[in-house]
Design a protein around this motif. Structure first.
Motif, mmCIF file in Angstrom:
data_model
loop_
_atom_site.group_PDB
_atom_site.id
_atom_site.type_symbol
_atom_site.label_atom_id
_atom_site.label_comp_id
_atom_site.label_asym_id
_atom_site.label_seq_id
_atom_site.Cartn_x
_atom_site.Cartn_y
_atom_site.Cartn_z
ATOM 1 N N GLU A 189 2.895 -1.216 10.026
ATOM 2 C CA GLU A 189 1.765 -1.850 9.334
ATOM 3 C C GLU A 189 1.453 -1.338 7.945
ATOM 4 O O GLU A 189 1.499 -2.078 6.979
ATOM 5 C CB GLU A 189 0.504 -1.752 10.207
ATOM 6 C CG GLU A 189 -0.597 -2.668 9.747
ATOM 7 C CD GLU A 189 -1.843 -2.598 10.649
ATOM 8 O OE1 GLU A 189 -1.688 -2.548 11.888
ATOM 9 O OE2 GLU A 189 -2.948 -2.593 10.115
ATOM 10 N N ASP A 190 1.027 -0.087 7.841
ATOM 11 C CA ASP A 190 0.554 0.363 6.528
ATOM 12 C C ASP A 190 1.046 1.764 6.189
ATOM 13 O O ASP A 190 1.730 2.403 6.990
ATOM 14 C CB ASP A 190 -0.978 0.251 6.433
ATOM 15 C CG ASP A 190 -1.698 1.044 7.516
ATOM 16 O OD1 ASP A 190 -1.114 2.024 8.045
ATOM 17 O OD2 ASP A 190 -2.849 0.684 7.838
ATOM 18 N N ASP A 236 0.805 -1.228 0.000
ATOM 19 C CA ASP A 236 0.000 0.000 0.000
ATOM 20 C C ASP A 236 0.837 1.277 0.000
ATOM 21 O O ASP A 236 0.297 2.375 -0.077
ATOM 22 C CB ASP A 236 -1.091 -0.015 1.088
ATOM 23 C CG ASP A 236 -0.568 0.067 2.511
ATOM 24 O OD1 ASP A 236 0.614 0.394 2.705
ATOM 25 O OD2 ASP A 236 -1.376 -0.201 3.431
ATOM 26 N N VAL A 277 -8.336 4.952 4.424
ATOM 27 C CA VAL A 277 -7.927 3.979 3.398
ATOM 28 C C VAL A 277 -8.938 3.946 2.245
ATOM 29 O O VAL A 277 -8.564 3.831 1.068
ATOM 30 C CB VAL A 277 -7.701 2.563 3.993
ATOM 31 C CG1 VAL A 277 -9.008 1.884 4.371
ATOM 32 C CG2 VAL A 277 -6.937 1.688 3.021
ATOM 33 N N HIS A 285 -0.581 4.496 5.986
ATOM 34 C CA HIS A 285 -1.182 5.547 6.806
ATOM 35 C C HIS A 285 -0.355 5.795 8.059
ATOM 36 O O HIS A 285 -0.039 6.930 8.409
ATOM 37 C CB HIS A 285 -2.623 5.177 7.169
ATOM 38 C CG HIS A 285 -3.336 4.456 6.063
ATOM 39 N ND1 HIS A 285 -3.628 5.078 4.875
ATOM 40 C CD2 HIS A 285 -3.742 3.162 5.937
ATOM 41 C CE1 HIS A 285 -4.209 4.190 4.057
ATOM 42 N NE2 HIS A 285 -4.283 3.015 4.680
ATOM 43 N N LYS A 299 -6.279 -4.441 -2.307
ATOM 44 C CA LYS A 299 -5.375 -3.594 -3.099
ATOM 45 C C LYS A 299 -4.473 -4.327 -4.078
ATOM 46 O O LYS A 299 -4.367 -3.932 -5.232
ATOM 47 C CB LYS A 299 -4.529 -2.737 -2.163
ATOM 48 C CG LYS A 299 -5.350 -1.660 -1.483
ATOM 49 C CD LYS A 299 -4.597 -1.006 -0.358
ATOM 50 C CE LYS A 299 -5.540 -0.610 0.761
ATOM 51 N NZ LYS A 299 -6.143 -1.769 1.461
ATOM 52 N N TYR A 326 -16.185 -1.877 8.390
ATOM 53 C CA TYR A 326 -14.870 -2.342 7.967
ATOM 54 C C TYR A 326 -14.512 -3.696 8.586
ATOM 55 O O TYR A 326 -14.770 -3.932 9.761
ATOM 56 C CB TYR A 326 -13.800 -1.311 8.366
ATOM 57 C CG TYR A 326 -12.391 -1.729 7.966
ATOM 58 C CD1 TYR A 326 -11.898 -1.445 6.702
ATOM 59 C CD2 TYR A 326 -11.574 -2.436 8.860
ATOM 60 C CE1 TYR A 326 -10.618 -1.837 6.330
ATOM 61 C CE2 TYR A 326 -10.295 -2.839 8.494
ATOM 62 C CZ TYR A 326 -9.826 -2.544 7.227
ATOM 63 O OH TYR A 326 -8.572 -2.934 6.856
ATOM 64 N N LYS A 378 -10.946 -6.440 8.347
ATOM 65 C CA LYS A 378 -9.569 -6.433 7.858
ATOM 66 C C LYS A 378 -9.428 -7.169 6.527
ATOM 67 O O LYS A 378 -8.475 -6.944 5.778
ATOM 68 C CB LYS A 378 -8.625 -7.033 8.916
ATOM 69 C CG LYS A 378 -7.147 -6.758 8.658
ATOM 70 C CD LYS A 378 -6.797 -5.271 8.810
ATOM 71 C CE LYS A 378 -5.331 -5.000 8.639
ATOM 72 N NZ LYS A 378 -4.701 -4.435 9.840
ATOM 73 N N ARG A 404 -8.552 5.247 10.202
ATOM 74 C CA ARG A 404 -7.908 4.663 9.035
ATOM 75 C C ARG A 404 -8.943 4.069 8.077
ATOM 76 O O ARG A 404 -8.659 3.843 6.917
ATOM 77 C CB ARG A 404 -6.911 3.580 9.455
ATOM 78 C CG ARG A 404 -5.521 4.129 9.754
ATOM 79 C CD ARG A 404 -4.550 3.005 9.965
ATOM 80 N NE ARG A 404 -4.979 2.160 11.064
ATOM 81 C CZ ARG A 404 -4.655 0.882 11.216
ATOM 82 N NH1 ARG A 404 -3.893 0.284 10.321
ATOM 83 N NH2 ARG A 404 -5.076 0.186 12.248
ATOM 84 N N ASN A 405 -10.143 3.821 8.617
ATOM 85 C CA ASN A 405 -11.151 3.205 7.752
ATOM 86 C C ASN A 405 -11.621 4.154 6.648
ATOM 87 O O ASN A 405 -11.717 3.758 5.483
ATOM 88 C CB ASN A 405 -12.338 2.718 8.586
ATOM 89 C CG ASN A 405 -11.923 1.635 9.565
ATOM 90 O OD1 ASN A 405 -10.829 1.088 9.451
ATOM 91 N ND2 ASN A 405 -12.778 1.337 10.527
ATOM 92 N N MET A 462 -10.721 -6.492 4.045
ATOM 93 C CA MET A 462 -10.730 -5.489 2.983
ATOM 94 C C MET A 462 -9.337 -4.981 2.635
ATOM 95 O O MET A 462 -9.147 -4.353 1.605
ATOM 96 C CB MET A 462 -11.666 -4.340 3.362
ATOM 97 C CG MET A 462 -13.123 -4.790 3.337
ATOM 98 S SD MET A 462 -14.245 -3.708 4.221
ATOM 99 C CE MET A 462 -14.319 -2.347 3.067
ATOM 100 N N GLN A 463 -8.377 -5.283 3.494
ATOM 101 C CA GLN A 463 -6.989 -4.943 3.156
ATOM 102 C C GLN A 463 -6.507 -5.762 1.955
ATOM 103 O O GLN A 463 -5.564 -5.385 1.267
ATOM 104 C CB GLN A 463 -6.097 -5.205 4.374
ATOM 105 C CG GLN A 463 -4.627 -4.933 4.156
ATOM 106 C CD GLN A 463 -3.863 -4.922 5.465
ATOM 107 O OE1 GLN A 463 -3.994 -3.990 6.252
ATOM 108 N NE2 GLN A 463 -3.076 -5.953 5.731
HETATM 109 N N1 ARG Z 1 -4.118 -1.308 6.134
HETATM 110 C C1 ARG Z 1 -5.553 -1.237 6.301
HETATM 111 C C2 ARG Z 1 -6.216 -1.593 4.974
HETATM 112 O O1 ARG Z 1 -5.545 -1.609 3.980
HETATM 113 C C3 ARG Z 1 -5.955 0.138 6.714
HETATM 114 C C4 ARG Z 1 -7.219 0.196 7.493
HETATM 115 C C5 ARG Z 1 -7.057 -0.422 8.819
HETATM 116 N N2 ARG Z 1 -8.187 -0.192 9.648
HETATM 117 C C6 ARG Z 1 -8.397 -0.913 10.711
HETATM 118 N N3 ARG Z 1 -9.470 -0.686 11.365
HETATM 119 N N4 ARG Z 1 -7.569 -1.815 11.119
HETATM 120 O O2 ARG Z 1 -7.390 -1.870 4.899
#
Ligand code: ARG
Length: 459
Positions: free
Chosen positions: A83-84, A28, A114, A86, A326, A318, A320, A110-111, A322-323
């Motif tokens: 992690e990401d 990401d 992202v 963000h 991408k 949300y 996970k 982050r929800n 859904m990560q």
């Molecule tokens: N890396 C996560 C993604 O791609 C970002 C969102 C994470 N949100 C959370 N509630 N853990 O979806």
């Protein structure tokens, strides 16, 4: 050690395996520019409505530009522990500007972050696809215009059917890609609602201005339901759907180019620039680009199905899971753009072999329908009878090992005595295509009219 972002309620840090399965930074990071644009819009809004001071907002916005320049320069050190993208950006922002960095995440999660980043990324790809499609259509229009009256065989079941023009065949793909273009534009218009400000799932108690951030990021409006805004990946699925259909079109055309460039067909010569050789067979010139384009639909459609399966049972909002959206979209987008560009290059460079096309156009009794139509038009025969008479003539020609125009008038009259010399006019392939003047037909005049229409449409 516990996580710096949420360590408050944690006594221990994650297992190495947990970190490995959880991290998305490996892929990401491609959304860095979108993440920073989203954060800069959010910070400006927080300052404008007085949730943070304008001076903090400015410091954050400046700091984010510094972080962006580090990423662009390749000096940024991405951390899997963070992690990401963000959290990597925010952590670095803290190092660069200190305390105000901690105020950026006010009224945001982050929800929604992202979802916003990913939408911005997909939107850019739709714009790139639009440009790629326009360029490819332009290359096809040039081919169609040059060969508006070149005759070639038209096929059904890959068996010679009726003569068509080269221009007509090229324009068939213009129509398909024109629909793809329209799907790209529809998808872009439909997805252009901003998730930012939906926060984790419920909205926020801070007096944020979602119109302002939506506008700053080029969205038409904020998404109207916060649960939907953070849960929705339709836009990515629609992107993949549009990409799949377009890749399918490219694949069909690629297949034709593979066949046409073979020694048995010789309809086209592909340029050296878009061909490869063989390491053992010195004579070989292979249409690898076409073959790879033919294959791309597999992985693009695979991504479409893959993401559909990821999304299909997810409860709101949300999860996970859904990560996992991408990588498939990134891969599909990269390969779609590459396929469009390669096809454009091949089409611009390729030479249609007019003589081979014309020779093939007349073979295989391709004007048999013209003969049957003549019997109907001139002798007033019912079409079914004309079909039967023509069939007998084809059988006769086949037995003699010649084509229809090579039969003598006496041969013709032995099957039906009313046939006259005038019949030979319609047995020529050029006359055949010239006569197909019905709207959308293969006549050169129709092809030229369609080229003109498309040039107007695309202006
Ligand atoms: N890396 C996560 C993604 O791609 C970002 C969102 C994470 N949100 C959370 N509630 N853990 O979806």
């Amino acid at each position: 050690t516990a996580n710096t972002m949420w360590g408050g309620r944690f006594a221990a840090g994650p297992d190495a395996i947990m970190e490995a399965i959880n991290a998305s930074i490996g892929f990401d990071q491609r959304m860095a520019a979108q993440d920073i644009a989203g954060s800069r819009a959010h910070a400006a809004m927080l300052g404008a409505v007085g949730i943070i001071t304008t001076s903090d907002a400015e410091t954050i916005r400046e700091g984010l530009l510094t972080v962006l320049s580090e990423i662009e320069a390749g000096t940024f050190e991405f951390s899997t522990a963070l992690e990401d993208i963000h959290m990597n950006v925010e952590a670095r922002l803290k190092e660069v500007i200190g305390e105000p960095a901690g105020r950026l995440h006010t009224g945001r999660s982050r929800n929604d972050q992202v979802a916003t980043d990913f939408k911005l990324w997909v939107r850019d790809q739709l714009d790139a696809a639009e440009a790629g499609l326009l360029a490819l259509i332009d290359a096809l229009l040039a081919q169609a215009e040059a060969g508006a009256d070149w005759v070639m065989p038209g096929f059904t079941h890959l068996q010679t059917a009726q003569p068509v023009t080269w221009g007509h065949h090229m324009m068939a793909y213009v129509e398909m890609l024109g629909r793809d273009l329209s799907r790209v534009r529809d998808a872009r218009a439909r997805m252009n609602e901003c998730p930012l400000g939906a926060a984790a799932l419920a909205g926020t108690s801070f007096p944020i201005d979602r119109e302002m951030t939506a506008q700053a990021l080029g969205f038409d409006r904020p998404a109207a339901n916060s649960l939907d805004a953070v849960s929705d990946r339709d836009f990515a699925l629609e992107f993949l759907g549009v990409a799949s259909i377009c890749a399918m079109h490219l694949s069909r055309f690629a297949e034709e180019l593979v066949i046409w460039s073979s020694a048995q067909f010789r309809f086209v010569t592909l340029s050296d620039r878009f061909s490869t050789g063989s390491s053992i067979m010195p004579q070989k010139k292979n249409p690898d680009a076409a073959e790879l384009i033919r294959a791309k639909v597999g992985r693009i459609m695979g991504a479409n199905v893959g993401l559909m399966m990821v999304m299909k049972g997810l409860p709101l909002a949300y999860s996970k899971d859904m990560q996992e959206d991408k990588e498939q979209v990134f891969d599909a987008a990269d390969n779609w753009m590459l396929a469009l560009a390669a096809m454009e290059g091949m089409v611009r460079d390729m030479t249609a072999n007019r003589e081979s096309l014309a020779a093939a156009a007349g073979a295989g009794f391709s004007t048999a329908t013209d003969l049957a139509d003549w019997l109907v038009r001139v002798l007033g025969m019912p079409f079914r009878d004309a079909h039967h008479v023509t069939g007998s003539l084809v059988a006769m020609a086949e037995a003699k090992g010649c084509d229809l125009p090579d039969l003598s008038l006496a041969d013709m009259q032995s099957v039906h005595s009313d046939i006259t010399d005038a019949v030979f006019d319609v047995l020529g392939v050029q006359n055949s295509v010239n006569s197909r003047m019905s709207y959308g037909g293969t006549a050169p005049a129709q092809v030229r009219a369609q080229v003109k229409r498309w040039r107007e449409v695309l202006k």
